[in-house]
Design a protein around this motif. Structure first.
Motif, PDB file in Angstrom:
ATOM      1  N   GLU A  37     113.029  -7.007 -14.417  1.00  0.00           N
ATOM      2  CA  GLU A  37     112.803  -6.796 -12.985  1.00  0.00           C
ATOM      3  C   GLU A  37     113.718  -5.669 -12.510  1.00  0.00           C
ATOM      4  OE1 GLU A  37     114.393  -9.124  -9.212  1.00  0.00           O
ATOM      5  OE2 GLU A  37     112.890 -10.273 -10.328  1.00  0.00           O
ATOM      6  N   PHE A  38     113.153  -4.749 -11.732  1.00  0.00           N
ATOM      7  CA  PHE A  38     113.923  -3.646 -11.172  1.00  0.00           C
ATOM      8  C   PHE A  38     114.171  -3.901  -9.693  1.00  0.00           C
ATOM      9  CE2 PHE A  38     112.143  -1.737 -14.909  1.00  0.00           C
ATOM     10  CZ  PHE A  38     113.077  -0.786 -15.303  1.00  0.00           C
ATOM     11  N   CYS A  39     115.341  -3.509  -9.229  1.00  0.00           N
ATOM     12  CA  CYS A  39     115.680  -3.576  -7.814  1.00  0.00           C
ATOM     13  C   CYS A  39     116.477  -2.323  -7.478  1.00  0.00           C
ATOM     14  CB  CYS A  39     116.493  -4.829  -7.518  1.00  0.00           C
ATOM     15  SG  CYS A  39     116.954  -4.989  -5.788  1.00  0.00           S
ATOM     16  N   ARG A  40     116.031  -1.611  -6.484  1.00  0.00           N
ATOM     17  CA  ARG A  40     116.682  -0.382  -6.052  1.00  0.00           C
ATOM     18  C   ARG A  40     116.874   0.582  -7.224  1.00  0.00           C
ATOM     19  NH1 ARG A  40     121.016  -3.137  -4.287  1.00  0.00           N
ATOM     20  NH2 ARG A  40     122.239  -1.300  -3.797  1.00  0.00           N
ATOM     21  N   GLY A  41     115.839   0.618  -8.102  1.00  0.00           N
ATOM     22  CA  GLY A  41     115.757   1.626  -9.144  1.00  0.00           C
ATOM     23  C   GLY A  41     116.342   1.282 -10.491  1.00  0.00           C
ATOM     24  N   PHE A  42     117.003   0.137 -10.599  1.00  0.00           N
ATOM     25  CA  PHE A  42     117.674  -0.218 -11.846  1.00  0.00           C
ATOM     26  C   PHE A  42     117.331  -1.638 -12.251  1.00  0.00           C
ATOM     27  CE2 PHE A  42     119.946   3.312 -10.173  1.00  0.00           C
ATOM     28  CZ  PHE A  42     120.335   4.041 -11.280  1.00  0.00           C
ATOM     29  N   VAL A  43     117.510  -1.931 -13.550  1.00  0.00           N
ATOM     30  CA  VAL A  43     117.277  -3.283 -14.041  1.00  0.00           C
ATOM     31  C   VAL A  43     118.179  -4.230 -13.260  1.00  0.00           C
ATOM     32  CG1 VAL A  43     117.500  -4.825 -16.022  1.00  0.00           C
ATOM     33  CG2 VAL A  43     116.580  -2.517 -16.336  1.00  0.00           C
ATOM     34  N   ASN A  44     117.561  -5.248 -12.705  1.00  0.00           N
ATOM     35  CA  ASN A  44     118.295  -6.216 -11.890  1.00  0.00           C
ATOM     36  C   ASN A  44     118.281  -7.605 -12.514  1.00  0.00           C
ATOM     37  OD1 ASN A  44     119.571  -6.970  -9.282  1.00  0.00           O
ATOM     38  ND2 ASN A  44     117.741  -8.227  -9.091  1.00  0.00           N
ATOM     39  N   ALA A  45     117.236  -7.917 -13.246  1.00  0.00           N
ATOM     40  CA  ALA A  45     117.120  -9.241 -13.862  1.00  0.00           C
ATOM     41  C   ALA A  45     116.338  -9.123 -15.155  1.00  0.00           C
ATOM     42  CB  ALA A  45     116.419 -10.209 -12.909  1.00  0.00           C
ATOM     43  N   LEU A  46     116.692  -9.979 -16.099  1.00  0.00           N
ATOM     44  CA  LEU A  46     116.018 -10.012 -17.398  1.00  0.00           C
ATOM     45  C   LEU A  46     115.637 -11.444 -17.729  1.00  0.00           C
ATOM     46  CD1 LEU A  46     118.502  -7.809 -19.450  1.00  0.00           C
ATOM     47  CD2 LEU A  46     116.235  -7.131 -18.681  1.00  0.00           C
ATOM     48  N   ILE A  47     114.568 -11.576 -18.465  1.00  0.00           N
ATOM     49  CA  ILE A  47     114.200 -12.851 -19.068  1.00  0.00           C
ATOM     50  C   ILE A  47     114.341 -12.636 -20.572  1.00  0.00           C
ATOM     51  CG2 ILE A  47     112.358 -14.522 -19.479  1.00  0.00           C
ATOM     52  CD1 ILE A  47     111.178 -13.621 -16.754  1.00  0.00           C
ATOM     53  N   ALA A  48     115.073 -13.531 -21.201  1.00  0.00           N
ATOM     54  CA  ALA A  48     115.304 -13.394 -22.643  1.00  0.00           C
ATOM     55  C   ALA A  48     115.561 -14.771 -23.238  1.00  0.00           C
ATOM     56  CB  ALA A  48     116.503 -12.485 -22.901  1.00  0.00           C
ATOM     57  N   THR A  49     115.344 -14.872 -24.531  1.00  0.00           N
ATOM     58  CA  THR A  49     115.690 -16.100 -25.229  1.00  0.00           C
ATOM     59  C   THR A  49     117.214 -16.216 -25.283  1.00  0.00           C
ATOM     60  OG1 THR A  49     115.794 -15.047 -27.391  1.00  0.00           O
ATOM     61  CG2 THR A  49     113.631 -15.922 -26.687  1.00  0.00           C
ATOM     62  N   ALA A  50     117.685 -17.422 -25.549  1.00  0.00           N
ATOM     63  CA  ALA A  50     119.126 -17.628 -25.695  1.00  0.00           C
ATOM     64  C   ALA A  50     119.675 -16.777 -26.833  1.00  0.00           C
ATOM     65  CB  ALA A  50     119.425 -19.103 -25.930  1.00  0.00           C
ATOM     66  N   ASP A  51     118.936 -16.681 -27.950  1.00  0.00           N
ATOM     67  CA  ASP A  51     119.382 -15.863 -29.077  1.00  0.00           C
ATOM     68  C   ASP A  51     119.559 -14.401 -28.671  1.00  0.00           C
ATOM     69  OD1 ASP A  51     119.528 -17.929 -30.898  1.00  0.00           O
ATOM     70  OD2 ASP A  51     117.590 -17.484 -31.839  1.00  0.00           O
ATOM     71  N   ALA A  52     118.573 -13.870 -27.951  1.00  0.00           N
ATOM     72  CA  ALA A  52     118.660 -12.474 -27.527  1.00  0.00           C
ATOM     73  C   ALA A  52     119.840 -12.281 -26.585  1.00  0.00           C
ATOM     74  CB  ALA A  52     117.361 -12.037 -26.854  1.00  0.00           C
ATOM     75  N   PHE A  53     120.048 -13.245 -25.680  1.00  0.00           N
ATOM     76  CA  PHE A  53     121.159 -13.108 -24.747  1.00  0.00           C
ATOM     77  C   PHE A  53     122.500 -13.165 -25.471  1.00  0.00           C
ATOM     78  CE2 PHE A  53     124.266 -14.369 -21.593  1.00  0.00           C
ATOM     79  CZ  PHE A  53     124.043 -13.383 -20.631  1.00  0.00           C
ATOM     80  N   VAL A  54     122.626 -14.044 -26.461  1.00  0.00           N
ATOM     81  CA  VAL A  54     123.869 -14.119 -27.229  1.00  0.00           C
ATOM     82  C   VAL A  54     124.118 -12.795 -27.950  1.00  0.00           C
ATOM     83  CG1 VAL A  54     124.954 -15.227 -29.244  1.00  0.00           C
ATOM     84  CG2 VAL A  54     123.890 -16.619 -27.453  1.00  0.00           C
ATOM     85  N   ARG A  55     123.060 -12.216 -28.527  1.00  0.00           N
ATOM     86  CA  ARG A  55     123.196 -10.955 -29.257  1.00  0.00           C
ATOM     87  C   ARG A  55     123.480  -9.773 -28.334  1.00  0.00           C
ATOM     88  NH1 ARG A  55     118.518 -12.450 -31.443  1.00  0.00           N
ATOM     89  NH2 ARG A  55     117.418 -10.727 -30.485  1.00  0.00           N
ATOM     90  N   ALA A  56     122.788  -9.684 -27.190  1.00  0.00           N
ATOM     91  CA  ALA A  56     122.831  -8.453 -26.397  1.00  0.00           C
ATOM     92  C   ALA A  56     123.282  -8.653 -24.956  1.00  0.00           C
ATOM     93  CB  ALA A  56     121.449  -7.804 -26.407  1.00  0.00           C
ATOM     94  N   GLY A  57     123.446  -9.879 -24.513  1.00  0.00           N
ATOM     95  CA  GLY A  57     123.756 -10.132 -23.109  1.00  0.00           C
ATOM     96  C   GLY A  57     124.996  -9.436 -22.594  1.00  0.00           C
ATOM     97  N   GLY A  58     126.056  -9.426 -23.386  1.00  0.00           N
ATOM     98  CA  GLY A  58     127.277  -8.747 -22.953  1.00  0.00           C
ATOM     99  C   GLY A  58     127.050  -7.269 -22.701  1.00  0.00           C
ATOM    100  N   ARG A  59     126.298  -6.639 -23.573  1.00  0.00           N
ATOM    101  CA  ARG A  59     125.974  -5.215 -23.404  1.00  0.00           C
ATOM    102  C   ARG A  59     125.091  -5.019 -22.190  1.00  0.00           C
ATOM    103  NH1 ARG A  59     124.993  -4.502 -28.025  1.00  0.00           N
ATOM    104  NH2 ARG A  59     122.768  -4.869 -28.178  1.00  0.00           N
ATOM    105  N   TRP A  60     124.084  -5.900 -22.001  1.00  0.00           N
ATOM    106  CA  TRP A  60     123.210  -5.782 -20.846  1.00  0.00           C
ATOM    107  C   TRP A  60     123.999  -5.874 -19.545  1.00  0.00           C
ATOM    108  CZ3 TRP A  60     119.234  -9.887 -22.841  1.00  0.00           C
ATOM    109  CH2 TRP A  60     118.449  -9.330 -23.859  1.00  0.00           C
ATOM    110  N   LEU A  61     124.918  -6.834 -19.493  1.00  0.00           N
ATOM    111  CA  LEU A  61     125.724  -7.001 -18.282  1.00  0.00           C
ATOM    112  C   LEU A  61     126.609  -5.797 -18.019  1.00  0.00           C
ATOM    113  CD1 LEU A  61     126.670 -10.755 -18.677  1.00  0.00           C
ATOM    114  CD2 LEU A  61     125.085  -9.763 -17.013  1.00  0.00           C
ATOM    115  N   GLY A  62     127.024  -5.116 -19.072  1.00  0.00           N
ATOM    116  CA  GLY A  62     127.871  -3.935 -18.915  1.00  0.00           C
ATOM    117  C   GLY A  62     127.118  -2.647 -18.644  1.00  0.00           C
TER     118      GLY A  62
END
Length: 125
Positions: free
Chosen positions: A97-122
């Motif tokens: 989901e985009f808000c004001r031009g940038f990724v604002n929310a993601l839907i992901a499996t728990a595995d994907a979030f564990v692997r990449a969530g820290g990077r996504w948040l940063g």
């Protein structure tokens, strides 16, 4: 699919400002200006998308007179969705989901979030 070009120092600094000030549009609009300066059809489309979504606001709605803006933003997203969402989808996000031009929310499996969530948040406001 080609990998996205590495970010410039200016892009990195503006993204950091966007993440640090998520409610402020000024760094988002400066990022749009930078994309336009870099040039190219994709950058111009992303710059326009950022500006449109900022104008529409956090809710993305607004008065009926904003319908042409919403329609244009939706058309840009539909045309460029694969490119703009590609990196997070490649890492396992199943919804973006985009808000004001940038990724604002993601839907992901728990595995994907564990692997990449820290990077996504940063990397995303």
């Amino acid at each position: 699919r080609t990998a996205p070009a590495p970010l410039t120092a200016d892009q990195t600094a503006l993204l950091a400002a966007i993440i640090q000030q998520p409610d402020e549009d000024t760094p988002r609009l400066a990022y749009a200006d930078l994309l336009e300066e870099v040039g190219g059809e994709s950058n111009a489309a992303r710059a326009e998308f950022i500006r449109l979504q900022c104008r529409l606001g956090a809710g993305g709605s607004g008065p009926p007179s904003h319908e042409p803006l919403r329609a244009r933003a939706a058309a840009l997203l539909q045309r460029h969705r694969h490119e703009w969402e590609g990196a997070v989808r490649a890492e396992g996000a199943t919804g973006v989901e985009f808000c004001r031009g940038f990724v604002n929310a993601l839907i992901a499996t728990a595995d994907a979030f564990v692997r990449a969530g820290g990077r996504w948040l940063g990397e995303h406001p």
